[in-house]
Design a protein around this motif. Structure first.
Motif, PDB file in Angstrom:
ATOM      1  N   VAL A  14      -1.558 -16.013  48.891  1.00  0.00           N
ATOM      2  CA  VAL A  14      -1.337 -17.456  48.961  1.00  0.00           C
ATOM      3  C   VAL A  14      -2.515 -18.205  48.350  1.00  0.00           C
ATOM      4  O   VAL A  14      -2.345 -19.189  47.619  1.00  0.00           O
ATOM      5  CB  VAL A  14      -1.112 -17.902  50.419  1.00  0.00           C
ATOM      6  N   ASN A  15      -3.731 -17.747  48.611  1.00  0.00           N
ATOM      7  CA  ASN A  15      -4.919 -18.404  48.061  1.00  0.00           C
ATOM      8  C   ASN A  15      -4.960 -18.332  46.540  1.00  0.00           C
ATOM      9  O   ASN A  15      -5.391 -19.289  45.880  1.00  0.00           O
ATOM     10  CB  ASN A  15      -6.186 -17.773  48.640  1.00  0.00           C
ATOM     11  N   VAL A  16      -4.508 -17.225  46.005  1.00  0.00           N
ATOM     12  CA  VAL A  16      -4.481 -17.075  44.546  1.00  0.00           C
ATOM     13  C   VAL A  16      -3.400 -17.958  43.935  1.00  0.00           C
ATOM     14  O   VAL A  16      -3.592 -18.565  42.873  1.00  0.00           O
ATOM     15  CB  VAL A  16      -4.258 -15.599  44.153  1.00  0.00           C
ATOM     16  N   LEU A  17      -2.265 -18.050  44.607  1.00  0.00           N
ATOM     17  CA  LEU A  17      -1.137 -18.824  44.081  1.00  0.00           C
ATOM     18  C   LEU A  17      -1.343 -20.333  44.229  1.00  0.00           C
ATOM     19  O   LEU A  17      -0.983 -21.097  43.335  1.00  0.00           O
ATOM     20  CB  LEU A  17       0.155 -18.421  44.802  1.00  0.00           C
ATOM     21  N   ALA A  18      -1.919 -20.748  45.348  1.00  0.00           N
ATOM     22  CA  ALA A  18      -1.995 -22.182  45.673  1.00  0.00           C
ATOM     23  C   ALA A  18      -3.241 -22.805  45.040  1.00  0.00           C
ATOM     24  O   ALA A  18      -4.234 -23.086  45.718  1.00  0.00           O
ATOM     25  CB  ALA A  18      -1.994 -22.373  47.184  1.00  0.00           C
ATOM     26  N   THR A  19      -3.186 -23.012  43.751  1.00  0.00           N
ATOM     27  CA  THR A  19      -4.296 -23.643  43.042  1.00  0.00           C
ATOM     28  C   THR A  19      -3.801 -24.878  42.306  1.00  0.00           C
ATOM     29  O   THR A  19      -2.602 -25.014  42.014  1.00  0.00           O
ATOM     30  CB  THR A  19      -4.930 -22.681  42.017  1.00  0.00           C
ATOM     31  N   ARG A  20      -4.709 -25.767  41.993  1.00  0.00           N
ATOM     32  CA  ARG A  20      -4.345 -26.969  41.250  1.00  0.00           C
ATOM     33  C   ARG A  20      -3.813 -26.618  39.866  1.00  0.00           C
ATOM     34  O   ARG A  20      -2.894 -27.253  39.371  1.00  0.00           O
ATOM     35  CB  ARG A  20      -5.563 -27.891  41.146  1.00  0.00           C
ATOM     36  N   GLU A  21      -4.404 -25.580  39.265  1.00  0.00           N
ATOM     37  CA  GLU A  21      -3.962 -25.151  37.931  1.00  0.00           C
ATOM     38  C   GLU A  21      -2.513 -24.690  37.962  1.00  0.00           C
ATOM     39  O   GLU A  21      -1.713 -25.050  37.090  1.00  0.00           O
ATOM     40  CB  GLU A  21      -4.869 -24.029  37.438  1.00  0.00           C
ATOM     41  N   ASN A  22      -2.147 -23.916  38.991  1.00  0.00           N
ATOM     42  CA  ASN A  22      -0.777 -23.448  39.112  1.00  0.00           C
ATOM     43  C   ASN A  22       0.188 -24.585  39.418  1.00  0.00           C
ATOM     44  O   ASN A  22       1.332 -24.593  38.939  1.00  0.00           O
ATOM     45  CB  ASN A  22      -0.678 -22.379  40.201  1.00  0.00           C
ATOM     46  N   LEU A  23      -0.268 -25.536  40.217  1.00  0.00           N
ATOM     47  CA  LEU A  23       0.583 -26.687  40.525  1.00  0.00           C
ATOM     48  C   LEU A  23       0.891 -27.462  39.250  1.00  0.00           C
ATOM     49  O   LEU A  23       2.039 -27.878  39.022  1.00  0.00           O
ATOM     50  CB  LEU A  23      -0.111 -27.587  41.553  1.00  0.00           C
TER      51      LEU A  23
END
Length: 578
Positions: free
Chosen positions: A285-294
């Protein structure tokens, strides 16, 4: 005196003409009524897109505005295949099938028998992506029972920013897969099982990771359409994907499948990454939930108003590619600017069609359902236009810059310079010049293969991937002679062409300048052109096949007292060239 006979004839002729006019009008009206104008508009939109993006692609290429690397790799490999040689790339330092498993490239070989080149690849890519609008239109027409809504959805596909960026970023065979996947889904939806299987195979053969998307599509078909066909495609694609990364690619590249190394957030291999994603959900979740991914997800889905999520099951085949992009430590995969959206784009528009179908079913019995549907389509078009304005590379975008496609005195000088290099010569050149020289047996991306001319301290600072990228297969061949000179074998490169007026990538500016200075001082190359920052060096003719450059070692340093040196050894002493 008037002749009554002539007057009568004129009167009859006038009456006949007056009768012919309504008849002609009726025929024209019947003809116009028989034409499906939605198809005419669709053809016009596709033709306009194709003309525009062929023009942009060719202008970028011909004016040295492309990145150059990928298109040069594919151009050289397909050219070699057309000459019945292996699909090797000296730019990558390996067989192309050791980099990616893309047997679809064999289908492009006949283009090269007819004189094909990098320009032809760019045209083929644009035509393939534009053709994807046809299955989007036909699927929407089948599902929505409308003539004009499908045209709007096909237009939204052609306006899609991720697709347009993909179109203009060099050449990649995944562009063909986008078209194949859309037509494959149309085929299974219409019950054309054989065509579905053929098109899925074609998509999988475009690149090994496309097989993963095809496998998940097979699972979707298993539950939604045809268990036998879906199961066969899912199993066959999964086997092909595993065979590609575990057997086929390692057979061409002993180092094995290299792209699993982009998942280092979770492990050193693809299988470790999958295991650790499941075992460590908080870290995932920490890897996925980033501003870049958003931002990445926003750029992908806002051009269709996020409406595709109303039919989420049709997005499932895009999940593997989307997930890999989100967890990758390779930054370009977190943007819409490159080819990494190829396995995602088709399913966004398939899901969009079924979302509208679902909404239409919800509106049964409602007041003015057609008005609601028309309003939704207008929202989609508005989002597409807005997305195109803010995110796309098209001439209608906010970031449009005509200089990225234009010619100037410098690009014309570059074209003249590359024309001076013989077709059969081996060349090392800067990256964006590569595709203009790629139809030859030996071509390298500068600074390759001059690894021994670069400071060891600098090389030690590079990580393994950077070193392999800069010097694929490159190893030091240094040795110290009896006089304490450390000798560097001279690579077998006939010409070096570089442009000192631009970015020094992939070297730092200091290392770039040091390397150029060493080449100039080595005595192994002579300058045949030095104009407007463009430098062409030609290897000096010599009697021996053995030649070295020496650096005097001082206090363990590599180059404190630089001197160019060439050592000639008699051929008979070494038994001749090896």
């Amino acid at each position: 005196m008037d002749d009554p006979v002539i007057d009568e004839a004129q009167k009859e002729a006038t009456e006949e003409k007056s009768e012919e006019k309504p008849a002609l009008k009726r025929k024209l009206a019947d003809l116009a009524g028989s034409i499906d104008w939605s198809v005419v508009v669709l053809i016009a939109v596709i033709a306009a897109y194709t003309a525009l993006f062929v023009t942009l692609s060719l202008h970028r290429y011909l004016n040295y505005r492309h990145s150059g690397l990928d298109i040069a790799i594919f151009d050289q490999a397909i050219w070699k295949l057309s000459r019945f040689s292996g699909p090797s790339s000296t730019i990558r330092g390996m067989s192309l099938f050791g980099d990616h498993m893309a047997p679809i490239l064999f289908l492009l070989v006949p283009v090269y028998w007819l004189g094909g080149n990098a320009s032809a690849l760019l045209v083929i890519q644009t035509v393939a992506l534009a053709a994807g609008a046809v299955p989007v239109y036909l699927l929407a027409r089948d599902k929505l029972e409308s003539r004009w809504i499908p045209v709007a959805l096909a237009s939204a596909y052609l306006l899609f920013p991720a697709m347009q960026h993909f179109n203009l970023f060099d050449f990649h065979p995944e562009a063909l897969a986008v078209c194949f996947l859309l037509f494959a889904f149309l085929a299974i939806d219409r019950g054309r099982n054989a065509w579905f299987i053929v098109l899925c195979a074609a998509a999988a053969f475009c690149k090994e990771d496309m097989a993963l998307a095809v496998a998940v599509l097979g699972i979707l078909v298993y539950f939604k359409y045809n268990r036998k066909v879906g199961g066969a495609v899912a199993a066959g694609s999964a086997v092909y994907f595993l065979a590609s990364i575990l057997v086929l690619i390692p057979a061409f590249a002993p180092a094995g499948y290299q792209y699993g190394g982009r998942l280092t957030h979770f492990g050193d291999s693809t299988f470790d990454a999958v295991k650790n994603m499941i075992v460590h959900p908080v870290h995932t979740v920490n890897v996925l939930a980033t501003r870049e991914n958003l931002r990445y997800l926003f750029d992908l889905f806002i051009p269709v108003g996020f409406l595709c999520f109303l039919a989420p099951e049709y997005l499932i085949p895009a999940v593997p590619a989307l997930l890999v992009n989100l967890i990758s430590d390779f930054q370009p995969q977190h943007t819409i600017f490159y080819q990494y959206t190829a396995a995602i784009i088709p399913f966004i528009f398939i899901a969009l069609v079924f979302s509208l179908k679902r909404i239409k079913s919800w509106l049964r019995g409602a007041v003015h359902p057609s008005l609601v549907m028309s309003s939704l389509v207008m929202v989609i078009l508005a989002c597409s236009v807005a997305g195109n304005f803010y995110f796309s590379p098209s001439p209608f975008s906010e970031e449009w810059n005509a200089l990225r496609y234009s010619s100037d005195a410098h690009t014309r000088a570059l074209a003249a310079a590359t024309g001076k290099i013989p077709d059969d010569a081996s060349v090392s050149s800067q990256v964006y010049i590569l595709p203009h020289l790629s139809k030859r047996g030996d071509l390298y991306m500068f600074p390759h293969p001059f690894i021994d001319y670069v400071d060891e301290e600098y090389l030690e600072e590079l990580d393994g991937d950077e070193l392999k990228f800069m010097f694929p297969g490159g190893v030091h061949k240094r040795f110290t002679d009896k006089d304490g000179l450390e000798r560097y074998p001279v690579p077998e490169v006939d010409y070096i062409i570089i442009d000192r007026s631009i970015d020094s990538w992939p070297l730092t500016a200091d290392q770039y300048q040091e390397l150029v200075d060493r080449l100039l001082k080595s005595g192994e190359f002579t300058t045949i052109l030095d104009d407007k920052g463009i430098l062409i060096l030609e290897k000096r003719k010599r009697a021996s096949a053995d030649s070295t450059v020496a650096f005097r070692i001082s206090g363990g340093g590599a180059d404190a007292d630089y001197e160019g040196h060439r050592r000639t050894r008699e051929l008979e002493r070494s038994g001749g060239p090896q």
